[in-house]
Design an enzyme around this catalytic site. Structure first.
Site, short mmCIF file in Angstrom:
data_model
loop_
_atom_site.label_atom_id
_atom_site.label_comp_id
_atom_site.label_asym_id
_atom_site.label_seq_id
_atom_site.Cartn_x
_atom_site.Cartn_y
_atom_site.Cartn_z
N CYS A 63 14.18 -15.38 66.41
CA CYS A 63 12.87 -14.72 66.41
C CYS A 63 12.44 -14.36 64.97
O CYS A 63 13.08 -13.54 64.32
CB CYS A 63 12.96 -13.48 67.29
SG CYS A 63 11.58 -12.33 67.14
N CYS A 66 11.61 -10.69 64.39
CA CYS A 66 12.86 -9.91 64.43
C CYS A 66 13.54 -9.97 63.06
O CYS A 66 14.07 -8.96 62.58
CB CYS A 66 13.80 -10.46 65.49
SG CYS A 66 13.16 -10.40 67.18
#
Length: 137
Positions: A63, A66
């Site tokens: 991600c 993230c």
């Protein structure tokens, strides 16, 4: 006001500032300086029990947002009174499901073991500090 009274007032104010600083330092030293990688559901519960305020980052290695959030969480772990925990949603899918994670990153702030705030998506550091300040002394 005479000079001895003024000096005593200044001394008392300084003592209070030193007490407050010592309390903040004690709170900071009571939490880890780096995010805690959660090893599973039992470890997750242990972390929530051990620390009064825990910011949990539900993330995945693939991600992008993230990855952008990771250095911010490192700084928050180092200089706030909250513990920061990281849950890899690929490794701990059931834990993510139990906490209603549908998008990444999802940040859940737990206070005394109970969810108090939920933030989904990339967050800036100022917003996260504001949320933590609202829930920590």
């Amino acid at each position: 006001m005479d000079e001895p009274d003024e000096l005593e007032r200044i001394r008392e104010k300084k003592r209070e500032q030193l007490r407050e600083r010592a309390e903040r330092e004690q709170q900071l030293s009571a939490t880890p300086d780096a995010p805690i990688p959660v090893q599973g559901p039992a470890h997750f519960e242990e972390v929530l029990e051990e620390y009064p305020t825990v910011l949990v980052d539900f993330y995945a290695d693939w991600c992008g947002p993230c990855q952008m959030l990771a250095p911010i969480l490192d700084r928050l772990a180092a200089d706030t009174a909250a513990a920061v925990a990281k849950v890899d949603t690929d490794a701990h899918q059931l834990l993510a499901q139990q906490h209603g994670v549908r998008g990444l990153p999802t940040l859940v702030l737990f206070v005394d073991g109970e969810p108090a705030e939920r933030l989904v998506g990339m967050q800036d550091e100022a917003r996260l500090r504001q949320v933590l300040d609202t829930h920590t002394d």
